[in-house]
Design a protein around this motif. Structure first.
Motif, PDB file in Angstrom:
ATOM      1  N   ASN A 159      35.902  -8.237  39.761  1.00 27.15           N
ATOM      2  CA  ASN A 159      34.829  -9.090  40.287  1.00 27.15           C
ATOM      3  C   ASN A 159      34.013  -9.758  39.179  1.00 27.15           C
ATOM      4  OD1 ASN A 159      35.470  -8.539  43.014  1.00 27.15           O
ATOM      5  ND2 ASN A 159      34.262  -6.667  42.962  1.00 27.15           N
ATOM      6  N   HIS A 160      34.697 -10.140  38.100  1.00 30.72           N
ATOM      7  CA  HIS A 160      34.059 -10.858  37.003  1.00 30.72           C
ATOM      8  C   HIS A 160      34.551 -12.305  36.959  1.00 30.72           C
ATOM      9  CE1 HIS A 160      33.039  -6.837  35.459  1.00 30.72           C
ATOM     10  NE2 HIS A 160      32.063  -7.465  34.805  1.00 30.72           N
ATOM     11  N   LEU A 161      33.711 -13.149  36.397  1.00 30.30           N
ATOM     12  CA  LEU A 161      34.113 -14.511  36.086  1.00 30.30           C
ATOM     13  C   LEU A 161      35.135 -14.513  34.958  1.00 30.30           C
ATOM     14  CD1 LEU A 161      30.522 -15.983  35.941  1.00 30.30           C
ATOM     15  CD2 LEU A 161      32.249 -16.840  37.512  1.00 30.30           C
ATOM     16  N   ASP A 162      36.060 -15.448  35.024  1.00 30.94           N
ATOM     17  CA  ASP A 162      36.960 -15.699  33.902  1.00 30.94           C
ATOM     18  C   ASP A 162      37.130 -17.217  33.819  1.00 30.94           C
ATOM     19  OD1 ASP A 162      38.694 -15.455  31.817  1.00 30.94           O
ATOM     20  OD2 ASP A 162      40.415 -14.856  33.026  1.00 30.94           O
ATOM     21  N   ALA A 208      33.127 -15.247  51.121  1.00 33.06           N
ATOM     22  CA  ALA A 208      31.743 -15.191  50.646  1.00 33.06           C
ATOM     23  C   ALA A 208      31.424 -13.851  50.007  1.00 33.06           C
ATOM     24  CB  ALA A 208      30.787 -15.473  51.806  1.00 33.06           C
ATOM     25  N   ASP A 209      31.997 -12.771  50.508  1.00 32.87           N
ATOM     26  CA  ASP A 209      31.736 -11.450  49.936  1.00 32.87           C
ATOM     27  C   ASP A 209      32.222 -11.360  48.499  1.00 32.87           C
ATOM     28  OD1 ASP A 209      30.356 -10.114  51.960  1.00 32.87           O
ATOM     29  OD2 ASP A 209      32.195  -9.752  53.072  1.00 32.87           O
ATOM     30  N   VAL A 210      33.364 -11.992  48.220  1.00 34.99           N
ATOM     31  CA  VAL A 210      33.884 -11.988  46.846  1.00 34.99           C
ATOM     32  C   VAL A 210      32.981 -12.829  45.950  1.00 34.99           C
ATOM     33  CG1 VAL A 210      35.864 -12.533  45.380  1.00 34.99           C
ATOM     34  CG2 VAL A 210      36.236 -11.661  47.691  1.00 34.99           C
ATOM     35  N   ALA A 211      32.528 -13.983  46.467  1.00 31.27           N
ATOM     36  CA  ALA A 211      31.607 -14.817  45.700  1.00 31.27           C
ATOM     37  C   ALA A 211      30.318 -14.056  45.402  1.00 31.27           C
ATOM     38  CB  ALA A 211      31.302 -16.102  46.470  1.00 31.27           C
ATOM     39  N   TYR A 212      29.811 -13.324  46.398  1.00 28.66           N
ATOM     40  CA  TYR A 212      28.579 -12.564  46.176  1.00 28.66           C
ATOM     41  C   TYR A 212      28.796 -11.448  45.159  1.00 28.66           C
ATOM     42  CZ  TYR A 212      24.458  -9.725  46.935  1.00 28.66           C
ATOM     43  OH  TYR A 212      23.308  -9.015  46.742  1.00 28.66           O
ATOM     44  N   ALA A 249      28.352 -13.107  41.941  1.00 28.02           N
ATOM     45  CA  ALA A 249      26.953 -13.497  41.715  1.00 28.02           C
ATOM     46  C   ALA A 249      26.058 -12.300  41.411  1.00 28.02           C
ATOM     47  CB  ALA A 249      26.428 -14.243  42.940  1.00 28.02           C
ATOM     48  N   SER A 250      26.385 -11.139  41.946  1.00 21.96           N
ATOM     49  CA  SER A 250      25.541  -9.948  41.759  1.00 21.96           C
ATOM     50  C   SER A 250      26.056  -9.019  40.666  1.00 21.96           C
ATOM     51  CB  SER A 250      25.431  -9.171  43.080  1.00 21.96           C
ATOM     52  OG  SER A 250      26.714  -8.771  43.542  1.00 21.96           O
ATOM     53  N   GLN A 251      27.099  -9.444  39.969  1.00 24.03           N
ATOM     54  CA  GLN A 251      27.670  -8.630  38.894  1.00 24.03           C
ATOM     55  C   GLN A 251      26.644  -8.444  37.767  1.00 24.03           C
ATOM     56  OE1 GLN A 251      29.651  -6.197  37.537  1.00 24.03           O
ATOM     57  NE2 GLN A 251      31.317  -7.283  38.578  1.00 24.03           N
ATOM     58  N   GLU A 252      26.636  -7.274  37.147  1.00 22.12           N
ATOM     59  CA  GLU A 252      25.665  -7.003  36.087  1.00 22.12           C
ATOM     60  C   GLU A 252      26.308  -6.614  34.764  1.00 22.12           C
ATOM     61  OE1 GLU A 252      22.857  -4.124  37.460  1.00 22.12           O
ATOM     62  OE2 GLU A 252      21.851  -5.546  38.810  1.00 22.12           O
ATOM     63  N   PHE A 286      29.218  -7.733  31.615  1.00 19.31           N
ATOM     64  CA  PHE A 286      29.700  -8.934  30.935  1.00 19.31           C
ATOM     65  C   PHE A 286      31.077  -9.356  31.446  1.00 19.31           C
ATOM     66  CE2 PHE A 286      32.098 -11.000  27.562  1.00 19.31           C
ATOM     67  CZ  PHE A 286      31.214 -11.977  27.128  1.00 19.31           C
ATOM     68  N   PRO A 287      31.311 -10.664  31.655  1.00 22.54           N
ATOM     69  CA  PRO A 287      30.338 -11.762  31.606  1.00 22.54           C
ATOM     70  C   PRO A 287      29.764 -12.030  32.998  1.00 22.54           C
ATOM     71  CG  PRO A 287      32.547 -12.653  31.708  1.00 22.54           C
ATOM     72  CD  PRO A 287      32.694 -11.154  31.759  1.00 22.54           C
ATOM     73  N   SER A 288      28.469 -12.243  33.082  1.00 24.08           N
ATOM     74  CA  SER A 288      27.851 -12.521  34.381  1.00 24.08           C
ATOM     75  C   SER A 288      26.414 -12.957  34.175  1.00 24.08           C
ATOM     76  CB  SER A 288      27.899 -11.276  35.278  1.00 24.08           C
ATOM     77  OG  SER A 288      27.059 -10.254  34.746  1.00 24.08           O
ATOM     78  N   TRP A 289      25.868 -13.573  35.212  1.00 27.25           N
ATOM     79  CA  TRP A 289      24.453 -13.936  35.183  1.00 27.25           C
ATOM     80  C   TRP A 289      23.595 -12.666  35.161  1.00 27.25           C
ATOM     81  CZ3 TRP A 289      27.846 -16.602  38.543  1.00 27.25           C
ATOM     82  CH2 TRP A 289      28.044 -17.951  38.241  1.00 27.25           C
ATOM     83  N   GLY A 290      24.025 -11.661  35.914  1.00 26.01           N
ATOM     84  CA  GLY A 290      23.274 -10.411  35.941  1.00 26.01           C
ATOM     85  C   GLY A 290      23.235  -9.725  34.585  1.00 26.01           C
ATOM     86  N   TRP A 291      24.290  -9.899  33.810  1.00 29.00           N
ATOM     87  CA  TRP A 291      24.325  -9.321  32.465  1.00 29.00           C
ATOM     88  C   TRP A 291      23.246  -9.940  31.598  1.00 29.00           C
ATOM     89  CZ3 TRP A 291      25.784 -10.734  27.364  1.00 29.00           C
ATOM     90  CH2 TRP A 291      26.068  -9.647  26.512  1.00 29.00           C
ATOM     91  N   TRP A 292      23.046 -11.262  31.759  1.00 32.87           N
ATOM     92  CA  TRP A 292      21.936 -11.914  31.051  1.00 32.87           C
ATOM     93  C   TRP A 292      20.602 -11.266  31.442  1.00 32.87           C
ATOM     94  CZ3 TRP A 292      23.278 -17.743  32.245  1.00 32.87           C
ATOM     95  CH2 TRP A 292      24.295 -18.173  31.379  1.00 32.87           C
ATOM     96  N   ILE A 293      20.410 -11.115  32.775  1.00 31.87           N
ATOM     97  CA  ILE A 293      19.117 -10.623  33.277  1.00 31.87           C
ATOM     98  C   ILE A 293      18.835  -9.219  32.769  1.00 31.87           C
ATOM     99  CG2 ILE A 293      17.855 -10.003  35.372  1.00 31.87           C
ATOM    100  CD1 ILE A 293      19.387 -12.263  36.795  1.00 31.87           C
ATOM    101  N   THR A 294      19.849  -8.365  32.781  1.00 30.42           N
ATOM    102  CA  THR A 294      19.630  -6.973  32.335  1.00 30.42           C
ATOM    103  C   THR A 294      19.285  -6.899  30.851  1.00 30.42           C
ATOM    104  OG1 THR A 294      22.008  -6.670  31.901  1.00 30.42           O
ATOM    105  CG2 THR A 294      21.178  -6.034  34.090  1.00 30.42           C
ATOM    106  N   ARG A 295      19.541  -7.990  30.139  1.00 29.72           N
ATOM    107  CA  ARG A 295      19.203  -8.045  28.718  1.00 29.72           C
ATOM    108  C   ARG A 295      18.018  -8.953  28.442  1.00 29.72           C
ATOM    109  NH1 ARG A 295      23.517  -5.844  29.581  1.00 29.72           N
ATOM    110  NH2 ARG A 295      24.651  -4.534  28.110  1.00 29.72           N
TER     111      ARG A 295
END
Length: 302
Positions: A43-46, A65-69, A72-75, A77-86
């Motif tokens: 469930n990570h971006l590539d 949509a569940d896969v997209a979510y 989006a909620s991944q925490e 690397f790499p993910s938006w959530g990974w940025w937020i946790t740092r």
């Protein structure tokens, strides 16, 4: 049949879906391959810039949509959530926040996630036939891992609201359409929706006028709220009747009976052979006896 684009990278499957290149009849299959590739990546971006723009909507607009979510909620690397946790509070230029270069801390190129919350979860979209939100398209996705979601957009005609929350075994979906505009609400197949206590069918779209509405939405299968068209189903394949345990029991009984019949038949035949042999010996003895007697009787007379 599986539909693949080029080397089946996430971007290669996402972009044709996002830009409407894939024929409608094949979208589900292409999206299914994309969803599988995302799951393979845990469930990570590539993807890069182009894939980030396309992947979330490519999934949520085509039943995943569940896969997209999950992306989006991944925490990690790499993910938006990974940025937020740092500690990130803005959109960065690079997934690697410790990169030596190309690390602007205020970059829009990975910013599609902001728009996706409105489109993918709230379902708020303009209608190409009546642009500028003259008619609001609403295609909400009630993803399994969320209990509540609310999106508001200030359009040219006023505030558009798309909000949903779970209540027991159903979802309450609230909509506000501003004055001088209309809305068209879509619920996916498999959802039972009511408005003011009356059953409605919004699979092909339900037109509504300006105003506020509260829909009650249930799944036709209890407990299923996602738009994913494929569900895991436990299937037990039973053997044919002649391979069941009671069939084998019957086979054993039949075999025992046959063995007993054969045993008795063989024993009977053996007894008959012995009896015939005894009777033959008796017959031979009788014949010999009477022959000797006859001979003894004839000899004196002679």
């Amino acid at each position: 049949k599986v539909i693949l684009y080029d080397k089946v990278f996430q971007t290669e499957q996402s972009v044709p879906l996002f830009w409407g290149i894939v024929p409608d009849s094949l979208k589900h299959r292409v999206a299914g391959v994309l969803a599988d590739k995302v799951k393979e990546a845990n469930n990570h971006l590539d993807v890069g810039i182009l894939g980030t723009k396309a992947i979330l909507s490519a999934l949520s607009d085509n039943g995943y949509a569940d896969v997209a979510y999950a992306i989006a909620s991944q925490e990690t690397f790499p993910s938006w959530g990974w940025w937020i946790t740092r500690g990130a509070t803005t959109l960065y230029e690079n997934w690697k926040i410790d990169a030596d270069d190309a690390l602007s801390l205020n970059h829009i190129m990975f910013g599609e996630i902001g728009a996706w919350y409105f489109k993918g979860l709230g379902g708020i979209k303009p209608d190409p036939e009546l642009p500028g939100f003259k008619r609001v398209i609403l295609t909400p996705n009630f993803v399994d891992k969320l209990d509540h979601f609310e999106a508001e957009h200030n359009g040219p005609y006023g505030k558009i609201v798309s909000s949903w929350k779970r209540k027991g075994n159903m979802i309450e979906y609230s909509v506000t359409i501003p004055a001088n505009s209309t809305g068209r609400v879509y619920f996916p197949a498999g959802k039972q929706a009511t408005l003011n206590g009356k059953r409605i069918n919004a699979v092909r779209g339900l037109d509504v006028k300006a105003g506020s509405y509260v829909f009650e939405v249930k799944s036709s299968s209890e407990g299923l709220y996602s738009n994913n068209p494929y569900k895991k189903l436990a299937i037990t394949i039973l053997p044919p009747p002649w391979l069941t345990w009671w069939a084998y029991l019957i086979y054993i009984i039949i075999a025992v009976v046959l063995i007993e019949v054969i045993r008795r038949t063989a024993f009977t035949m053996l007894r008959l052979r012995q009896r015939i042999a005894v009777e033959k010996k008796l017959a031979d003895l009788k014949l010999s006896f009477f022959t000797n007697v006859s001979h003894e009787l004839r000899t004196p007379l002679t």
